[in-house]
Design a protein around this motif. Structure first.
Motif, short mmCIF file in Angstrom:
data_model
loop_
_atom_site.label_atom_id
_atom_site.label_comp_id
_atom_site.label_asym_id
_atom_site.label_seq_id
_atom_site.Cartn_x
_atom_site.Cartn_y
_atom_site.Cartn_z
N THR A 84 0.84 -1.20 0.00
CA THR A 84 0.00 0.00 0.00
C THR A 84 0.88 1.25 0.00
O THR A 84 1.87 1.31 0.71
CB THR A 84 -0.92 0.00 1.24
OG1 THR A 84 -1.81 -1.10 1.17
CG2 THR A 84 -1.72 1.29 1.33
N SER A 86 4.78 -2.34 2.24
CA SER A 86 4.13 -1.06 1.98
C SER A 86 5.13 -0.09 1.34
O SER A 86 6.33 -0.20 1.54
CB SER A 86 3.56 -0.47 3.28
OG SER A 86 4.55 -0.44 4.29
N LEU A 94 1.66 -4.54 7.38
CA LEU A 94 2.20 -3.41 6.62
C LEU A 94 3.42 -3.80 5.80
O LEU A 94 4.11 -2.93 5.27
CB LEU A 94 2.56 -2.28 7.58
CG LEU A 94 1.39 -1.58 8.28
CD1 LEU A 94 1.80 -1.04 9.64
CD2 LEU A 94 0.86 -0.46 7.41
#
Length: 275
Positions: free
Chosen positions: A220, A240, A237
Motif C-alpha cells: 500500500t 508497503s 504493513l
C-alpha cells in the motif's frame, strides 16, 4: 546508500530541529516555541533532557518528526562542524537552510526506495538521474540552498514517485477482483478494521485515529499519509510503499503488527502490548 541511511544521527547534529522549527501548544507540544528559539529542553550538549519521556511530558510531536539525516548534513557538511551557539553570525542562516535540506533528504529517501524495486526497472535511469541531481543540491553552499525552488524540484520528483507506486502496485491489483481503492483522502476515524487494502493508494490520506486493526495493508502506498493515533494493531504493513519510521511512530500498534524490515517497532507499542 539504502533507505536505512536516511535517518537522524542526533550525535552529529546541533539540535537543529529543537531550535529551527516552531511549534504551538497542543496535544503534540506542551508549550509554544518560535522558530530560531531553542527548546527549553535542549541541553548544552545539544541533546534533549526529556528524550526518554517525550510522550509523557507532552511532546509527542517530537517523537514523530524525522529529518531524514538533514540535521547531521547541515551541521557537519554544510557548516563544517561550526555550531550555531559559537557562530551567531550564521545561526539564522543555518536555521533557514535546515528545513530546505530536510525536504531534499526526504526526497532522496523516497528515491532510494524507488530505485530498489525490481518493478521500477523501466524507470531506473530516470530515478538514478533524479538521485544524482538531488544529491548535488545538498552539496550546494548555504546561500545557494536558500535560493532553490524546492517546490518545482519536488513536483518533478513526485512524478517519478507516482510512477513507482503504479508499477509496484500493478501486479497486486491485476489479480484482485476488488481493489478496495480508497478514493477519499478524508479518513479521520474511519472504520477499516480487517479490510483488505492490499495494493491501495493512500497517498496523502488523513488516517488520524482510523481503525485499521487486522487490515491487510501490504503493498500500500503511504507517502504523505497522516497516521497519527491510527490503530494498526495486528495489521500487515509488509511491503508497503514509502512508509516512514515517523509515520509508524505516530500510529498505535502491537506485537502482532507486521512491519517492513527497514522499520522498527516503536517503544510505545511495546508498552501498550504489556499493559
Amino acid at each position: 546508500m539504502s533507505i536505512q541511511d536516511f535517518s537522524a544521527d542526533c550525535k552529529q547534529c546541533f539540535g537543529l530541529c529543537c531550535v529551527a522549527l516552531p511549534y504551538a501548544k497542543s496535544a503534540d507540544f506542551a508549550f509554544d516555541k518560535d522558530s530560531g528559539i531553542p527548546c527549553r529542553n535542549l541541553q548544552a550538549d545539544y541533546r534533549c533532557s526529556i528524550h526518554k519521556n517525550l510522550r509523557n511530558k507532552g511532546f509527542r510531536g517530537c517523537t514523530v518528526y524525522e529529518c531524514f539525516g538533514a540535521g547531521q548534513r547541515v551541521s557537519q557538511y554544510t557548516y563544517q562542524g561550526q555550531d550555531w551557539r559559537e557562530n551567531q553570525n550564521t545561526a539564522k542562516e543555518m536555521f533557514e537552510v535546515f528545513p530546505i535540506m530536510q525536504q531534499l533528504f526526504e526526497m532522496l529517501r523516497y528515491l532510494h526506495e524507488a530505485v530498489n524495486y525490481e518493478e521500477t526497472q523501466s524507470i531506473h535511469a530516470d530515478l538514478k538521474e533524479a538521485i544524482d541531481e538531488t544529491k548535488q543540491l545538498t552539496d550546494l553552499p548555504p546561500q545557494s540552498i536558500l535560493k532553490l525552488d524546492v517546490s518545482m524540484h519536488r513536483a518533478t520528483i513526485n512524478e517519478l514517485l507516482l510512477k513507482t507506486s503504479e508499477l509496484v502496485r500493478a501486479k497486486v491489483n491485476a489479480h484482485k477482483s476488488n481493489k478496495n481503492e480508497i478514493k477519499s483522502r478524508q479518513l479521520i476515524g474511519a472504520k477499516l478494521k480487517g479490510v483488505n487494502l492490499k495494493g491501495a493508494n493512500l497517498r496523502g490520506a488523513l488516517l488520524i485515529a482510523a481503525d485499521l486493526r487486522d487490515a491487510d495493508l501490504t503493498v500500500t502506498d503511504f507517502i504523505g499519509a497522516d497516521l497519527r493515533d491510527a490503530n494498526v494493531s495486528g495489521a500487515d504493513l509488509r511491503g508497503s510503499i514509502f512508509l516512514t519510521q515517523a509515520q509508524v511512530n505516530a500510529a498505535n500498534g502491537d506485537k502482532k503488527t507486521k512491519l517492513p524490515t527497514s522499520l522498527k517497532v516503536p517503544e510505545h507499542w511495546l508498552c501498550q502490548s504489556n499493559t
